[in-house]
Design an enzyme around this catalytic site. Structure first.
Site, short mmCIF file in Angstrom:
data_model
loop_
_atom_site.label_atom_id
_atom_site.label_comp_id
_atom_site.label_asym_id
_atom_site.label_seq_id
_atom_site.Cartn_x
_atom_site.Cartn_y
_atom_site.Cartn_z
N HIS A 1 57.26 27.24 54.42
CA HIS A 1 57.41 26.65 55.75
C HIS A 1 56.19 25.79 56.06
O HIS A 1 55.11 26.01 55.51
CB HIS A 1 57.51 27.74 56.82
CG HIS A 1 58.89 28.28 57.02
ND1 HIS A 1 59.42 28.50 58.26
CD2 HIS A 1 59.84 28.65 56.14
CE1 HIS A 1 60.65 29.00 58.14
NE2 HIS A 1 60.93 29.09 56.85
N GLU B 1 65.56 23.81 57.08
CA GLU B 1 65.73 23.91 58.53
C GLU B 1 65.05 22.73 59.20
O GLU B 1 63.99 22.28 58.76
CB GLU B 1 65.12 25.22 59.07
CG GLU B 1 65.66 26.49 58.46
CD GLU B 1 64.83 26.93 57.25
OE1 GLU B 1 63.70 26.41 57.05
OE2 GLU B 1 65.33 27.78 56.49
#
Length: 316
Positions: free
Chosen positions: A37, A106
């Site tokens: 991330h 995402e």
């Protein structure tokens, strides 16, 4: 079924993640997946290291432990040619011990370079082409690719592992599972959904490894575990496509601000009863997963690893 460990880059500092890998190996875990991330899910989690640096350090501090990204999005924030380069280097540092997990990503992480967030079908199309690019580059020699989404011009990756990089594809929806079966060497999922496994196998995944994630919060009581999990990982209550579509940690915080810790009952394994952990693991075994890795929420990683070494792994 083999038991593994999850490394949450969103919750822990780079140095802590490296220490956890060594501790997980010492506890008896054989493999792990580390999240990739650039933002945490909520600000309270507080971290988000560059995963490739952390994997390099883990390579030097472990001896037998296998690790993969869980998962990398090779489509927007980082060009697939660069991911191919990074993965090849990690595989050279950890011969036979590294695999690349990929997925469609995402918005939380991928919007940061200013690119438009694509529709779900386009994200799958981009992922398929990204996999094609990476596999091409792992063949060696100078390669050129001119596709719909990506261009690579006369690129050669000089440091390649002796064995091809294993590539696992994450899938939470049937179409993604079909793609994983066609182009992947393994499947990654976060729930024991038999339909996903069936689609994966029908599309070419039969006999390939299947990785499933179990999220837990170990503590000396269920109430304490529930409190920690809600403080650190409230995004467990976010369902559906929101986890792919929301762009900022504050959006996830707003989505759960009126929720309560009690709603985590039944969603996570909470507390210190080994039978509850083993029962959850059994659902993955029954569904047909070959590997399951455990994500322990919160700061007490050492407590969970001691519990796993003494209570889970011997019985598992």
């Amino acid at each position: 079924m083999e038991l593994g460990y999850a490394f949450s880059s969103e919750e822990h500092s780079p140095a802590s993640l490296v220490g956890q890998a060594r501790a997980a190996e010492d506890a008896g875990f054989g493999f792990g997946l580390i999240s990739d991330h650039i933002h945490p899910w909520v600000d309270a989690q507080g971290h988000s290291a560059f995963v490739w640096s952390v994997i390099g350090a883990i390579a030097q501090t472990t001896d037998r432990f296998r690790i993969g990204t869980g998962v990398t999005c090779p489509t927007m924030r980082i060009h697939p040619a660069i991911i191919a380069h990074a993965a090849a280097t990690c595989a050279c540092l950890m011969p036979g011990r590294f695999f690349l997990g990929v997925g469609t990503g995402e918005n939380l992480n991928e919007h940061v370079t200013g690119a438009k967030w694509p529709a779900p079908d386009e994200r799958l199309e981009m992922l398929e082409e990204a996999v094609e690019v990476m596999r091409l580059l792992w063949q060696g020699d100078y390669q050129t690719h001119r596709g719909k989404h990506y261009t690579v011009e006369n690129l050669r990756i000089f440091d390649l592992p002796d064995e091809p990089v294993e590539l696992a594809v994450a899938a939470m929806q049937p179409k993604a599972a079909e793609l994983a079966g066609r182009v992947g060497d393994a499947l990654i999922n976060v729930a024991p959904e038999e339909e996903i496994l069936e689609r994966f196998e029908q599309a070419g995944g039969k006999g390939k490894p299947k990785y499933g994630q179990v999220t837990v919060c170990y503590a000396d009581s269920k109430e304490r575990a529930k409190k920690t999990a809600f403080e650190v990982w409230p995004n467990a209550l976010v369902e559906g496509s929101a986890s792919q579509e929301l762009p900022l940690p504050k959006d996830f915080e707003q989505l759960v601000e009126d929720r309560s810790a009690d709603e985590l009952d039944g969603k996570l394994v909470l507390g210190n009863d080994p039978d509850e952990y083993l029962e959850e693991l059994k659902t993955y075994d029954n569904a047909g997963y070959t590997h399951v890795y455990i994500h322990q929420i919160g700061p007490d990683q050492n407590g969970f690893l001691k519990f796993a070494k003494s209570e889970l792994l011997p019985r598992f």
